[in-house]
Scaffold this motif. Structure first.
Motif, PDB file in Angstrom:
ATOM      1  N   GLU A 236       3.358 -72.492 -11.386  1.00 35.17           N
ATOM      2  CA  GLU A 236       4.384 -73.411 -10.889  1.00 35.17           C
ATOM      3  C   GLU A 236       5.678 -72.609 -10.768  1.00 35.17           C
ATOM      4  N   VAL A 237       6.150 -72.434  -9.543  1.00 34.37           N
ATOM      5  CA  VAL A 237       7.367 -71.655  -9.293  1.00 34.37           C
ATOM      6  C   VAL A 237       8.454 -72.603  -8.817  1.00 34.37           C
TER       7      VAL A 237
ATOM      8  N   SER B  39      -0.808 -72.448 -18.162  1.00 34.12           N
ATOM      9  CA  SER B  39      -0.628 -72.134 -16.751  1.00 34.12           C
ATOM     10  C   SER B  39       0.777 -71.583 -16.533  1.00 34.12           C
ATOM     11  N   PRO B  40       0.923 -70.511 -15.751  1.00 38.81           N
ATOM     12  CA  PRO B  40       2.244 -69.894 -15.575  1.00 38.81           C
ATOM     13  C   PRO B  40       3.266 -70.862 -14.982  1.00 38.81           C
ATOM     14  N   ALA B  41       4.455 -70.854 -15.560  1.00 41.90           N
ATOM     15  CA  ALA B  41       5.587 -71.625 -15.046  1.00 41.90           C
ATOM     16  C   ALA B  41       6.769 -70.675 -14.925  1.00 41.90           C
ATOM     17  N   ILE B  42       7.283 -70.532 -13.709  1.00 38.47           N
ATOM     18  CA  ILE B  42       8.348 -69.575 -13.430  1.00 38.47           C
ATOM     19  C   ILE B  42       9.527 -70.310 -12.807  1.00 38.47           C
ATOM     20  N   THR B  43      10.710 -70.039 -13.322  1.00 41.26           N
ATOM     21  CA  THR B  43      11.927 -70.681 -12.819  1.00 41.26           C
ATOM     22  C   THR B  43      12.920 -69.617 -12.386  1.00 41.26           C
TER      23      THR B  43
ATOM     24  N   VAL C 187      15.144 -64.901 -13.675  1.00 42.36           N
ATOM     25  CA  VAL C 187      13.729 -65.223 -13.453  1.00 42.36           C
ATOM     26  C   VAL C 187      13.115 -65.420 -14.832  1.00 42.36           C
ATOM     27  N   ARG C 188      12.754 -66.671 -15.137  1.00 39.07           N
ATOM     28  CA  ARG C 188      12.243 -67.019 -16.468  1.00 39.07           C
ATOM     29  C   ARG C 188      10.773 -67.415 -16.370  1.00 39.07           C
ATOM     30  N   ASP C 189       9.984 -67.033 -17.376  1.00 39.14           N
ATOM     31  CA  ASP C 189       8.579 -67.420 -17.392  1.00 39.14           C
ATOM     32  C   ASP C 189       8.166 -67.882 -18.786  1.00 39.14           C
ATOM     33  N   ASN C 190       6.979 -68.452 -18.871  1.00 38.45           N
ATOM     34  CA  ASN C 190       6.442 -68.943 -20.146  1.00 38.45           C
ATOM     35  C   ASN C 190       5.278 -68.088 -20.615  1.00 38.45           C
TER      36      ASN C 190
END
Length: 222
Positions: free
Chosen positions: A103-104, A138-142, A156-159
């Motif tokens: 999810e971007v 599941s990858p989540a990128i903001t 650029v942040r990720d989990n």
């Protein structure tokens, strides 16, 4: 561009070019033998040859991209939309996206003055890392942007898996990888740093093992 940077860039381009030609030949012949099923008893050796050639080819490509990053200069700058660059980066990562379904999220990204190809490469590298070093979820990128005086602060942040504090400086050095990690050429973040610095900005990371990573970089406001 400083003379030392120009000489280093020219060396990298020559080195990457000289590495590619023999590697293509070795890899092509090894893969051809594997496809034909010849030398069955030596198939494991052929796999090692093909894999080794592929890794060195990745390094050659990385050296070439690093050389181009060092050549980045103001004469090639224009007004670019960060949102458009992110969309281009996502299009290039179509295969990785289809496999991991991240999810971007991004919105209200600014326009800046810079080299569109090089800045797009920054987002491509950071997004690829977020996908590659994902955790169990599941990858989540903001992706966000914040105006501060005469510059933009982008994040650029990720989990993902995150990393220990000891790696936060090392990851921007050439050929550095996370402990036990062998994928890639180890130049992606080095290239990002070269590109951002040649745009008059800086780049750094915050992270905690098991709690994702945050990459920050600044760009002059246009």
């Amino acid at each position: 561009m400083r003379d030392s940077d120009r000489e280093w860039s020219e060396f990298l381009l020559r080195a990457s070019h000289d590495l590619r030609a023999p590697l293509r030949a070795v890899r092509a012949h090894a893969e051809l033998l594997l496809k034909r099923g010849a030398l069955e008893s030596a198939s494991e050796n052929l796999h090692f040859i093909a894999d080794g050639a592929q890794r060195i080819e990745a390094l050659a490509n990385g050296l070439s991209r690093y050389a181009l990053a060092l050549q980045t200069g103001g004469c090639s700058f224009q007004t670019v939309s960060i949102g458009a660059l992110v969309r281009s980066a996502l299009a290039k990562l179509e295969k990785e996206l289809s496999e991991s379904h991240p999810e971007v999220t991004y919105h209200d990204l600014p326009r800046v003055t810079g080299n569109p190809d090089r800045l797009m490469e920054v987002f491509e590298n950071l997004l690829r890392n977020a996908i590659q070093y994902r955790g169990e979820a599941s990858p989540a990128i903001t992706i966000t942007a914040e105006r501060s005086a005469a510059e933009w602060l982008l994040a650029v942040r990720d989990n993902g898996r995150g990393m220990e504090a000891a790696y936060l400086e090392k990851i921007f050095k050439p050929l550095e990888r996370l402990n036990g990690e062998e994928r890639g050429a180890g130049l992606g973040l080095t290239i990002c740093r070269a590109i951002i610095e040649r745009h008059g900005g800086k780049i750094w990371a915050n992270s905690e093992l098991g709690h994702g990573s945050q990459f920050y970089f600044t760009l002059p406001a246009g």
